[in-house]
Every structure is written in C-alpha cells, then in structure tokens.
Design an enzyme around this catalytic site. Sequence first.
Site, short mmCIF file in Angstrom:
data_model
loop_
_atom_site.label_atom_id
_atom_site.label_comp_id
_atom_site.label_asym_id
_atom_site.label_seq_id
_atom_site.Cartn_x
_atom_site.Cartn_y
_atom_site.Cartn_z
N GLN A 264 0.82 -1.26 -0.04
CA GLN A 264 -0.04 -0.05 0.04
C GLN A 264 0.71 1.21 0.05
O GLN A 264 1.72 1.34 0.83
CB GLN A 264 -0.90 0.07 1.26
CG GLN A 264 -1.73 1.47 1.28
CD GLN A 264 -2.86 1.06 2.17
OE1 GLN A 264 -2.72 1.50 3.28
NE2 GLN A 264 -3.95 0.65 1.55
N GLU A 285 -4.74 11.04 6.28
CA GLU A 285 -5.52 10.66 5.25
C GLU A 285 -6.97 11.79 5.17
O GLU A 285 -7.26 12.13 4.27
CB GLU A 285 -6.13 9.45 5.00
CG GLU A 285 -7.12 9.28 4.09
CD GLU A 285 -7.31 7.82 3.57
OE1 GLU A 285 -6.30 7.19 3.52
OE2 GLU A 285 -8.58 7.06 3.63
N PRO A 336 -9.87 6.13 -3.13
CA PRO A 336 -9.01 5.27 -2.31
C PRO A 336 -7.53 5.50 -2.69
O PRO A 336 -7.20 6.15 -3.50
CB PRO A 336 -9.47 3.92 -2.69
CG PRO A 336 -10.70 3.94 -3.35
CD PRO A 336 -10.80 5.30 -3.91
N ARG A 337 -6.76 5.07 -1.54
CA ARG A 337 -5.34 5.26 -1.45
C ARG A 337 -4.42 4.95 -2.90
O ARG A 337 -3.80 5.70 -3.06
CB ARG A 337 -4.72 4.89 -0.38
CG ARG A 337 -5.15 5.30 1.08
CD ARG A 337 -4.68 4.45 2.31
NE ARG A 337 -5.03 5.11 3.47
CZ ARG A 337 -4.75 4.64 4.65
NH1 ARG A 337 -4.25 3.41 4.79
NH2 ARG A 337 -5.34 5.26 5.63
N ASP A 338 -5.00 3.79 -3.08
CA ASP A 338 -3.87 3.28 -4.33
C ASP A 338 -4.27 4.05 -5.59
O ASP A 338 -3.36 4.54 -6.38
CB ASP A 338 -4.27 1.72 -4.57
CG ASP A 338 -5.79 1.60 -4.78
OD1 ASP A 338 -6.77 2.32 -4.20
OD2 ASP A 338 -6.32 0.28 -5.22
#
Lengths: 669, 253, 278
Positions: A264, A285, A336-338
């Site tokens: 991640q 975040e 989302p993060r990705d």
Amino acid sequence: MKLDSKIPEGHISQKWTDYKDHLKLVAPNNRPKIDIIVVGTGLAGASAAASLGEMGYNVKAFCYQDSPRRAHSIAAQGGINAAKNYQNDGDSIYRLFYDTIKGGDYRAREANVHRLAEVSGNIIDQCVAQGVPFAREYGGLLDNRSFGGTQVQRTFYAAGQTGQQLLLGAYSALSRQIGLGRVHMYNRHEMLELVKVDGKARGIIARNLVTGELERHSAHAVIIASGGYGNVYFLSTNAMGSNVTAGWKVHKQGALFANTCYVQIHPTCIPVHGTNQSKLTLMSESLRNSGRIWVPKKKEDAEAIRAGKLKPTQIAEEDRDYYLERRYPAFGNLVPRDVASRAAKERCDAGHGIEANDTNEGVYLDFSTEIQNKGRQAAYAQGNHHPSPEEITRLGKAWLEEKYGNLFTMYQKITDENPYETPMKIYPAVHYTMGGVWVDYNLQSTIPGCFVAGEANFSDHGANRLGASALMQGLADGYFVLPYTVSNYLADEIRTGKISTDTQEFVDAENQVKASIDKFLNNNGSKSVDHFHKRLGNIMWNKVGMARNEEGLKQAIAEIAALKDEFYKEVYVPGKSEELNPELEKALRVADFIDLGQLMAMDALQRKESCGGHFREEYQDAEGETLRDDVNFSFVGAWEYKGEDISQEVLHKEELKYEFIKIAARNYK
Amino acid sequence: MSAAKNINITLKIWRQKDSKAKGNLETYTLNNVSTASSFLEMLDQLNEQLVNERKEPIAFDHDCREGICGMCSLYINGRAHGPDTGITTCQLHMRMFNDGDTIYVEPWRSRAFPVIKDLVVDRSAFDRIQQAGGFVSVNTSGNTIDANAIPIPKDDADKAFEAAACIGCGACVATCKNGSAMLFVGAKVSQYALLPQGKVEATQRVLNMVRQMDEEGFGNCTNTGACEIECPKGISLENIARMNREYLKASLK
Amino acid sequence: MAKSAFLKSSIAKKYWMALTGLFLCLFLTGHLLGNLQLLIPDNALHFNQYALFMTTNPAVKILSYLTYISILFHAIDGILLTIQNKKARPVGYAKTDGSSSSMASRNMAVLGTIILVFIVTHMANFWAVMHFDKKMPLQSVTIENMGQKMELYVTTDTGKFFPKDSIQMMQNGLEIRNRTEFYNKQANLKMGEGYKDLYKITIAFFKDPKMGLIATILYVLAMFALSFHLLHGFQSAFQSLGINNKFTPAIKKFGTAFAIIVPLLFAIIPIYIHFLLK
C-alpha cells in the site's frame, strides 16, 4: 504442497462460532507447563502475549526496541474500525466484512475477514475496559468518524494518535502480565532464526542487541508478530528498525510467503527533500477532506516552480490541473489510497511534478478553496452576510486550525513552510504491506506451531487495506483469535514437557546465525549497509513501486540478484558482535530485504493483472484504471523457499472462493 | 519559508564504549549538512562518514522518526530534544542551527537511565514502573461490558487522553535538575485516575507506582516545571498535582 | 500502607516540605508584624512588650516550638531530598541551558542554606541574647525631673517605675533577680517585672559603628535569598500538596506578592535603623 486453509464449513456468520466451540482446550493446570514465544510487541504481539499470559501460559516476548511500547503500531493516526453501529447509520458485521473484501479488491479470504468483522466490536469493549481514552461526545458516549472506502461512521479514534493509545492499552495489559511474572519480556532482542525440531517450531535464536550474545529460547509454539516489510523500499512511513527478518527466517524454514507484491502506497506524505532523507512522514488521510490536489497544467510552470521562479499561489486557477477531480468526478479528492497515489505518479512522470528535489516528485494539496468556503460559512454563522475578503480568509484559517492544527504544525516543523499560506507539497510513500507469511484460518503457517499475526501475515486485507483496518486486525489476531487457535494446537503438547535447548537443532541454528554474523564482520568490504539499502530501495521504488511492468520487473529481479552478490562482497560492517552494533543489525536486516525484494518482483511478475496496490501497466483500461483478472488470478500466491537463489522459489496457489459476496469491479468514477 | 542550504558544523558528541567504560566528549566536523535534514539524518550522515573512514559509528536510539514512538532521546546544546519546543529529536531540523555552530550532543543523564553505549541509555525503569501498576486489571477476553455502558464526561476523557499522550521518552527525567520521573508517572496515574475503569484500583496503583519510581533511583520533584516545557507532548504539571492528591488520598486510607 | 512509607516516599517528603514551608510562611507573617513595630518612632515599649509576649505566652510558646520543629524538619528534609537529587544524576551534563526553569526553582537548596545560616546567626544575635544573655539590659526611660536627668526602669505595671541609679547603687533595698524581676531584698517580695530591652539591642546592633553597615547589608542579602526561596516555594507547596486547579493562577500571584512584600518589609527595618533612625 497442498495449501489447506482449514476454513470451517457452514454459513459465513456461524463459521467462527461453531469452530471455536469445537476447538481443543488446555486445562488451566497444564498451561504453566507450556512455553510460548511471541516475537514483536505491536498491537498483535502485545495483545497475544498479554492474552496468553493471562490464560496462564509461560510467555516469552521479544522486541528489538528498548521497550515493547515503541512498536510501530504506535504511529497509526486515524482510527480503528468496528461494526458497533453506535451511529445508527446502518452498519453491521456484514457491512464491515463486505467493505473490507471490496476494499481489498476481492483478493482476501472471506472467512478470515468475516471473523475480523465479528470480533471488531469486542476490541472496542476491551480497549475501553483497559482505559484507552477514545474520543467522546458531550453525552459521554464514544464518538465515531468516517474513513475512506465506506459509507458509514464506524471509525473509533483518539485524536490523531489512535495507534498510540491502542498500543499503550495492549502494552499496559502486557505490563500487567510481566509484573505478575507470567510474561518474560526481552527488550532489545532480535530473533535471528526459527528452530524446528521434528518439523515443528520449537524455539528461536535471538541476539541480545546490547551484549551481542546469541540466546537459545525454546517453546511449544512460536508466534511471529513482527510487522510489515515496507522498509524494503528504504524510504517508507515505517519505523527505521521495522524489518522482515523474523518473517523471512520463518519463510526460509519452510513457511510460505504470500502475496508479496501487495504494497500500500499512501498518497499524502511529505515529499523527499534530499539524498540524506531517512524516512517519510505521513500526513493524515483526513486532510483530503479539505484539501484539493493539483499540479500546474503547463510543464513550463512546473519547471518554473521547481526553479523557484514561481510560487504556487501565482498560478492562475485555469492553469491548475485538479487531476483527481478531473479523472474521478464522483469521488474527487477522496478516491481510495491506491488510486490517488497512482494518479500523482502519472502527473509527475508526465513532467508536472513541483518538488525541487532529485526526482521532481511532488504535488500540491491546496487548502485555499476550503479556507474561502469555511470562512464564508463561519462569517454567515456569525450573522455577517457581507464579510470582507480579509475576514473570510481569517475565519477560514481559524476553522482549518481547529480541525487540523496539529498536522499543519507538524508539516511546518518539517518543511518550514506555512500550509495556511501556501499549498502543502505531498507525494505518495510506501506505507503498509498486505502480503506476508501465509497462514491458515488458525493463523498458523505451514510450519506446525509457528503462528503469524498482524501485518506480518497476509490474511485479511487482500490487495489493498482500508484505512483504520490495520489496528483492528492486529488486536483481533492477538486478543481474540490466537488464544483459541494456539490453545487448540497446544492441546496436543501437554505431554511434551520442557524443551531442551541443548539439542543439535538449537546448536546448528545458533552456529548458522553466528556464521552469518561473522561473515559480515570479517567481510572487509568498502561500502556501508545503507549504501546497499538505498540502492535496493531505488530499484524497488522505480520498478516494483506504484506502477509495474513486465520489463521493469524482469530488470528488477536481475538487478537485485546482482546487488545481492555485490552486497555480500562489498559491504563493510564495523565493530564486533559482542556489543551494541547498529550497523550489524542493519546488515542482517538488509540481507533479508534483498531476498524479499527479489521475491516481490517475482510475485508482481507472475500476477498478470492489476488489483489494489498492485498495478501492472499492461493491465489497465483506456482511462488508466486497474484491470483485474478474476478468472486467472483469484488466488493467493504463496511462495516456497528453495535455497539461497530466490529465483528458484516455487509458487503455490490458494484459490479464493467467494460464496457470500458477489465479485464486482471497483469503480470510483 | 527559507530555501534549504548547506552548513558546516562542529559536533561534540559523548562517546562511551559500554556501560562500564568511562566516556568522553569527542569532537567531529561535518560539512555540507542540508538545513532541510532532520537532526537524526545529520547523525546518519556523520555515521556514514565515520564508516567510510573505518571508524566506529555513533550509537543512538531512534525508531519511528515521526515523534511518536519515544525512542529517540539526546540532550542537544543543553536541552532535551534540542532547541525547539513540542518536538522530539527526530522532528528537530537542522535549520535550527547556523553555519559554523558547535553542537553538544549528550545522552540522557540519570542514575535510573544508565548509559548502554554512546548516546544510548537504558530506560527500562519506565517499563518497571508501568508493570508495578500502570494498567487496569481486566482480563483480555473481550467479554467485558459494552464500550458505551459507562458514559464518561468528555472533559474527563479529554484530560485522560492528554495525560495518555505521553510517549515515555524520558525527556522529563533528562531535563529535570533532580532527574525526577514525576511527570511520566503523574501522567500514567492521571490517565487512569480520570477514567471510571481505572478508579477501582486507584489506591494500590499510585502507591505501587510511586514505590517503584523511588526504588529506581529517580530524584524528587522540585516543581521547577522544566519537564512540562521540554516535554515533546506538552504533558501538564497538573498531572503531577493529581498524582500528589491521589497519593495523599491513598496514604490516608 | 506502612506508615514508614508515608514518611520516606519521595512524594510524602514533599508533603512535609510543603506543610512546614507554609507554616513557616505564617510564622514569617507574624514575625514581620512584630518587627514592624521597630519602625514606630520613639516607641520601644511596643516592641519590647511584643518581645515579652512572644517569649512568655504559653500559646506562643507552643507555636514557637512548632516553628523550631518546622525549621529543623524543613531543613533536614530539604537536605535529604537534595542528597537524593544529587545522587539521581551521578554524571552531569557538559552543556546545560537553564531556559526551561526559573533560577529560583533550580536553587532552592542553595537559597535554603543561606536562609538557614541567616536564621542561626539571627538567633545568635537576638534570640540567644534575649533568652540567655546575663547582661541583657532592661528597658528604661529617661525623664527630666527638676533639671536632673533620671533613668527609670519600665515595668509591666503601667505607671510603676524603678529608678535605675538606686538599684545600681543598691539603695532602696531593691535588686534584680532572674534578669527581669525587681525584688525587695528584705521582704523577698517581687515588686515588679521589667522589660528586656530588645529594642535597644536591635538598634545598637544595626547602628554599631563598626559592624552595623555590614550587618545591614547581610540582613538585606538574606532577605533577597528569602524572597527567591518564597518566590518558588510558596506556589510550589500547593503543587506538592496536589492543589493545581482554577485557583492556581491566584495562588501564584499571591505567592509572588508574598515573596516580594514580606522580605522587602523585613529588609526595610535594618535599613531604616541604620540609615534613618536618629
């Protein structure tokens, strides 16, 4: 080798309950006769050691830090998920289960994830009972907030220090057991080998980091809870000492290492400032709730900014590219993060990066829109319907300060820039590794008696972990899963008796560790350990990082193999073994990182699809989104060690069966 | 905002082979240190230089490098965690220093924190204090009452959190002229004393933790307040007062 | 809990420091009020009456013993704490920066020692003289009677005086016994009680042509030490006793005022006597 995940039969919601009811037990009078080793004292390790000590087993816990309280779980900021539905917004165990599976891009085991969701509520009860000071509302009840990838408020938190508070809770439980003499704590010790007797895990060789002495410790079961391997990239948000050594030693002794390529990369970290940088700092975040991410539309502007000729505030609105809002209008800056990470990389690769460092990698996280919006709202709330621009700005900044003041201060301390006046510079950084030692439903590896918990195992997050789920998994494993499954295993060990450390297996293991240490100390090379670690990190970041392709991965495999040769020839490790020797510690860790790095590239190469944190450039749609291949790659890739040459490792596949969730595409547009 | 530049510095660093050896301050010069570097990155750079010169690098404690694990220490130019407030050494940046500066780097000094090597000290005394009573005696079954069964006033919960923010780095001991651990112990005692879950054992806890604190050889509190100022997490002296109250209550029981 | 722990633990030691310290602040206030009478011009009697009261009243006696005990306890406890504190840091720092605490708070032991030395000399100079000195003068007044100056001993009975000369010349059958009592020798009858003239001793002490200036300066310096000691000690005592709440700012302000005003007023007295008193 046939991989048996030992997932019990039955309906998903009953599996764990039924299974628990039929597990074997060890009677209280037998428990003190049984020794258990726990390596690592983060959330998973500390909670496991405390629980097993509480039950009456003899526990020996090991950590490389000077105190178990320092494990890197402490750095988690945002929160911990639990399906309590205190907010009455439709949350349930099933929803948490579903969100986690979906967030993991359908690459996690259903049964494990459901169990995780089931026990999530107990974690909160347990922590509150231990005196963990979660945030509360004025009514005295627990407060919740929402996090990425969900539509409910189920995240419990303690300001921006949730990990710290949870770890200190587990540490307090552990401390109590140490005080009662049921857990023996070994601070500043590093596990350097797993000892197997007759195929079962029977102990470890640990190095006392202060005296350098190699110690043999025997036990009826060994639990590895040593965290993730993000430091293979050299630069990551992990602690400096975070390492894969315990997991890798277990792997070399026969445990499979699974889903190695799932990493991640967190989108909002402070960019690299220079070649002497030692680690990367995460900015929560939650900032993406208020900040807009952009780069200059024109390359000339980006160049001018890097050269210091232009300031970001001088770039006109129409010359800014809010690329997340442009590409993902539905989720915008809250993808989302990705997804957010890859998009930043794409812009920087195209030459729009704004950071004046070696790589030009950096994008803006801009709060000026939020300052105006919130400032105007605040003015109206005060009854001022004609606020001046100055008033709006002042009120907007005050709003930001109340909400994110500590983060802004931290950013300013590190970068010497005022984020109220000029946009933050951010860039993705390696944060968490979903892969790890393969374990079955009992969290047992393929070595009997060797259990693996927390980030060190591969089990619950699939190809991408949702925010606030790492803490949940660590504590679930340690408090509520291992005590049952380890006891089940140990029920057959009550007649074993004390395990001698004088056997040939222990002698051989110690000698082997000693040989590897001596090899480094006598090597007389010319380059420091960090030199090699940085080069490894470079290869990994560039070729096994946010975007991967076949050619790059093949190059990475070859380059890492060459680096390995050079490392053993050229590394220089000063000092002796019989002392505190941080360079030696690093050398032993980097040796394992090099092997692991190669395996990560191999795993990424075999996985000819894009999913979660694993993005293969060949497998994307016309708009640059991930293309998952559920027909051919819906499996856990578990690698078997076959000797020093990592390229000889053999892949085993555990098919992932989705009986209770319908697989769908992840779409954030 | 100031652009990063490179500075040259002189360092006077405590070197001590092991816990038994006599140590001394050694002088090092280090050139081309970026002011954007953190203090520990500067030490990394010095160590790289030492390794390349085939000299033994300097041992110092550090881990998370983001100000939360509490592992880093260092008494820099006469101040715990160096010349900035509200931060740990790993968050200290070289822009706080000027070209040509001489910087003293010493380990925490306390009888209860013996030097292990160079700048590394043994802080396990803190662990032992925690083991003496820094917990709620609840088993780990998870079969406790529901988390929301006992409402806790927000103010108490917030205060407990502020006390619990302690990272156990030992700066309070290092900076106290008496090497007192009262801020650390006071914070722990306070966290539990403020919460209903912790009140049950409050009497035994404070007596046991203070007894252990005294046994470890920490000094006494003179209420100078230096600990509060140097504490990277801003733990308040109110926590020491609360412990004094708790101890008095417990003693009179 | 073992009661011994309550005496020996680090926190309990601080309770005792705080309690004795605060008690001594009370004592200081009382002592100051008495001393201030030295500033009332031409009125030795007030001061000597006060001195007599302080040395004979049973309640005051109890208080004074409490004071002695407090001083001793405060000093001994302080020494014990300081020894422990020194032991807690066997190796010092090469470089220190005192910016995070006040000078006073770091030097309580030094200030306390100065004050202790002061108390000892102060008691030797006044208290011991008052209590034990055989040559302690009795207060007398000079009156002019028909062009002749006459010195009369003042007694505790208003309006009753004994002429000094006659006693000295052994006339009238009067003698002084037990340093202050006027007796009729033949009748073996106590005729009256004189006042020890502490006022005179005090004035003489600070007006002494040789040592008066030095004594004044040392006294004033000691009051500086006291001031700094109180500046930290007063508010610190409350913290030690666990009192840190919404009243703390007020306590701190009061403590600062106390620490400045009390020693200042004490110091004004010798300065007045030495420089201004005719």
